[in-house]
Design a protein around this motif. Structure first.
Motif, PDB file in Angstrom:
ATOM      1  N   ALA A  29       0.816  -1.220   0.000  1.00  0.00           N
ATOM      2  CA  ALA A  29       0.000   0.000   0.000  1.00  0.00           C
ATOM      3  C   ALA A  29       0.847   1.265   0.000  1.00  0.00           C
ATOM      4  CB  ALA A  29      -0.928   0.001   1.212  1.00  0.00           C
ATOM      5  N   LEU A  30       2.138   1.126   0.342  1.00  0.00           N
ATOM      6  CA  LEU A  30       3.015   2.298   0.417  1.00  0.00           C
ATOM      7  C   LEU A  30       3.986   2.385  -0.761  1.00  0.00           C
ATOM      8  CD1 LEU A  30       4.043   2.250   4.201  1.00  0.00           C
ATOM      9  CD2 LEU A  30       2.358   3.742   3.101  1.00  0.00           C
ATOM     10  N   LEU A  31       3.900   1.462  -1.717  1.00  0.00           N
ATOM     11  CA  LEU A  31       4.926   1.390  -2.750  1.00  0.00           C
ATOM     12  C   LEU A  31       5.139   2.720  -3.466  1.00  0.00           C
ATOM     13  CD1 LEU A  31       4.408  -2.118  -4.414  1.00  0.00           C
ATOM     14  CD2 LEU A  31       6.359  -1.331  -3.056  1.00  0.00           C
ATOM     15  N   GLN A  32       4.068   3.369  -3.868  1.00  0.00           N
ATOM     16  CA  GLN A  32       4.256   4.620  -4.607  1.00  0.00           C
ATOM     17  C   GLN A  32       4.795   5.712  -3.701  1.00  0.00           C
ATOM     18  OE1 GLN A  32       3.911   4.593  -8.000  1.00  0.00           O
ATOM     19  NE2 GLN A  32       5.131   6.455  -7.701  1.00  0.00           N
ATOM     20  N   ASP A  33       4.317   5.770  -2.455  1.00  0.00           N
ATOM     21  CA  ASP A  33       4.848   6.764  -1.517  1.00  0.00           C
ATOM     22  C   ASP A  33       6.337   6.546  -1.292  1.00  0.00           C
ATOM     23  OD1 ASP A  33       2.506   8.241  -0.954  1.00  0.00           O
ATOM     24  OD2 ASP A  33       1.830   6.721   0.456  1.00  0.00           O
ATOM     25  N   ALA A  37       9.278   9.245  -2.150  1.00  0.00           N
ATOM     26  CA  ALA A  37       9.716   9.901  -0.917  1.00  0.00           C
ATOM     27  C   ALA A  37      10.976  10.729  -1.148  1.00  0.00           C
ATOM     28  CB  ALA A  37       9.993   8.858   0.157  1.00  0.00           C
ATOM     29  N   PRO A  38      11.061  11.902  -0.535  1.00  0.00           N
ATOM     30  CA  PRO A  38      12.271  12.717  -0.651  1.00  0.00           C
ATOM     31  C   PRO A  38      13.477  11.997  -0.060  1.00  0.00           C
ATOM     32  CG  PRO A  38      10.437  13.992   0.253  1.00  0.00           C
ATOM     33  CD  PRO A  38      10.006  12.570   0.252  1.00  0.00           C
ATOM     34  N   TYR A 268       1.108   9.895   3.827  1.00  0.00           N
ATOM     35  CA  TYR A 268       2.546   9.683   4.001  1.00  0.00           C
ATOM     36  C   TYR A 268       3.173  10.743   4.891  1.00  0.00           C
ATOM     37  CZ  TYR A 268       7.494   9.236   3.130  1.00  0.00           C
ATOM     38  OH  TYR A 268       8.843   9.096   3.318  1.00  0.00           O
ATOM     39  N   ALA A 269       2.663  11.956   4.870  1.00  0.00           N
ATOM     40  CA  ALA A 269       3.238  13.031   5.687  1.00  0.00           C
ATOM     41  C   ALA A 269       3.225  12.678   7.170  1.00  0.00           C
ATOM     42  CB  ALA A 269       2.487  14.338   5.450  1.00  0.00           C
ATOM     43  N   GLU A 270       2.232  11.916   7.620  1.00  0.00           N
ATOM     44  CA  GLU A 270       2.194  11.517   9.031  1.00  0.00           C
ATOM     45  C   GLU A 270       3.288  10.497   9.341  1.00  0.00           C
ATOM     46  OE1 GLU A 270      -1.635  10.508  10.611  1.00  0.00           O
ATOM     47  OE2 GLU A 270      -2.664  11.998   9.362  1.00  0.00           O
ATOM     48  N   LEU A 271       3.503   9.547   8.447  1.00  0.00           N
ATOM     49  CA  LEU A 271       4.608   8.606   8.625  1.00  0.00           C
ATOM     50  C   LEU A 271       5.947   9.346   8.585  1.00  0.00           C
ATOM     51  CD1 LEU A 271       3.436   5.660   6.323  1.00  0.00           C
ATOM     52  CD2 LEU A 271       3.194   5.863   8.803  1.00  0.00           C
ATOM     53  N   GLN A 272       6.048  10.310   7.691  1.00  0.00           N
ATOM     54  CA  GLN A 272       7.252  11.131   7.576  1.00  0.00           C
ATOM     55  C   GLN A 272       7.547  11.828   8.906  1.00  0.00           C
ATOM     56  OE1 GLN A 272       6.896  14.661   5.068  1.00  0.00           O
ATOM     57  NE2 GLN A 272       8.725  13.994   3.944  1.00  0.00           N
ATOM     58  N   GLY A 273       6.508  12.332   9.559  1.00  0.00           N
ATOM     59  CA  GLY A 273       6.694  12.980  10.856  1.00  0.00           C
ATOM     60  C   GLY A 273       7.221  12.011  11.904  1.00  0.00           C
ATOM     61  N   GLU A 274       6.742  10.767  11.896  1.00  0.00           N
ATOM     62  CA  GLU A 274       7.226   9.774  12.861  1.00  0.00           C
ATOM     63  C   GLU A 274       8.679   9.385  12.567  1.00  0.00           C
ATOM     64  OE1 GLU A 274       3.811   7.180  14.717  1.00  0.00           O
ATOM     65  OE2 GLU A 274       3.791   6.924  12.538  1.00  0.00           O
ATOM     66  N   LEU A 275       9.008   9.282  11.294  1.00  0.00           N
ATOM     67  CA  LEU A 275      10.403   9.012  10.929  1.00  0.00           C
ATOM     68  C   LEU A 275      11.317  10.135  11.413  1.00  0.00           C
ATOM     69  CD1 LEU A 275       9.821   7.765   7.267  1.00  0.00           C
ATOM     70  CD2 LEU A 275      10.493   6.347   9.215  1.00  0.00           C
TER      71      LEU A 275
END
Length: 291
Positions: A29-33, A37-38, A268-275
């Motif tokens: 489900a995250l493949l395209q994100d 990803a930057p 994805y921005a929420e996952l990015q914040g956790e990373l």
């Protein structure tokens, strides 16, 4: 001081990924994100090899592309290290080929069992007994011999401890020592188990052999009740788990750390914040002890 420096040196040599590496689970489900990803959001990706062996088509092409761009770690689901059924030698050979093909630096499995006469499709707790230590350690050692590499085992969440002769910490340490393998420390699982079984999460982590910890996992869980947490990987990491992760870094220094999310994916921005939170916590304890 010399002994501490020596211990730190051992850890540095054995870490399969950089100590301050941040990772994210590779989910379809995250493949395209993940592809979009930057640079700098994450340093490695993790997948379950069983879910990707012999996968072709667009999904297989996406995996190949991501594995060329980022180190790929593997976290297995099906070896049933504590089970009584024979190890699946065919699966092990397939896993070994997958690890070699994608130059995987870290392969881990769960300190649990998941098969009897076929797959049970759950990660079930191993009895905390001397017999189970010997049995499980022998199977881990056999896996390492077949694959020709060290593996790490992950402490799992559990909801019932069948007739324990020792506690979870003693059992985990005994298996690690007898099998001579590494540990993938799941910080969320420690928090969940501590709440469910009434032990001190910090004491558990302090009692682990830091020199064997080669990677960390952090994830969200479901709060059913004050004394019942369910490990789901389906929500955001909560503040007490972030705090436990930070205290873990303070205890033994940064380790490669993976954010697990298996379903109920947010933008994805929420996952990015956790990373970014993981990276910030690692940076704040970059000088902590590593022995």
């Amino acid at each position: 001081m010399a002994s501490t420096d020596a211990a730190a040196s051992v850890v540095h040599r054995r870490l399969p990924l950089p100590a301050a590496a941040v990772g994210l689970g590779l989910r379809r489900a995250l493949l395209q994100d993940l592809r979009d990803a930057p640079a700098g959001d994450f340093d490695f990706l993790e997948c379950a090899p069983e879910n990707w062996i012999n996968v072709g088509g667009p999904a297989g092409e996406a995996l190949d592309e991501l594995a060329r761009r980022h180190p790929l770690s593997c976290h297995g689901l099906s070896l049933s290290l504590g089970g009584s059924a024979a190890l699946d030698s065919q699966l092990l050979l397939q896993v070994g080929r997958f690890l070699e093909r994608h130059r995987v630096p870290l392969y881990s499995e769960h300190l649990s069992y998941c098969s009897d006469e076929g797959q049970l499709y759950d990660l079930l707790p191993i009895p905390f007994t001397d017999e189970a230590v010997r049995h499980t350690a022998a199977r881990i050692a056999r896996v390492q011999d077949i694959l020709g590499r060290r593996i790490a085992v992950e402490n799992v969440s559990y909801y019932l401890a069948p007739q324990p002769a020792m506690d979870e910490l003693a059992f985990t340490n005994a298996v690690l020592a007898e099998a001579d393998c590494d540990l993938l420390l799941d910080v969320n699982n420690v928090y969940v188990n501590a709440c469910n079984h009434g032990y001190d999460a910090d004491a558990f982590i302090t009692g682990l052999p830091a020199q064997r910890i080669v990677c960390l996992h952090v994830a969200g869980h479901l709060d059913e009740a004050p004394d019942l947490k369910i490990d789901t990987h389906g929500s955001a990491v909560i503040d007490p788990v972030w705090a436990l992760l930070e205290r873990s870094y303070a205890r033994f220094g940064p380790r490669p750390t993976l954010l697990e999310r298996d379903f109920n994916f947010p933008p994805y921005a929420e996952l990015q914040g956790e990373l970014h939170t993981i990276r910030r916590l690692q940076a704040s304890h970059a000088g902590a002890a590593r022995g």
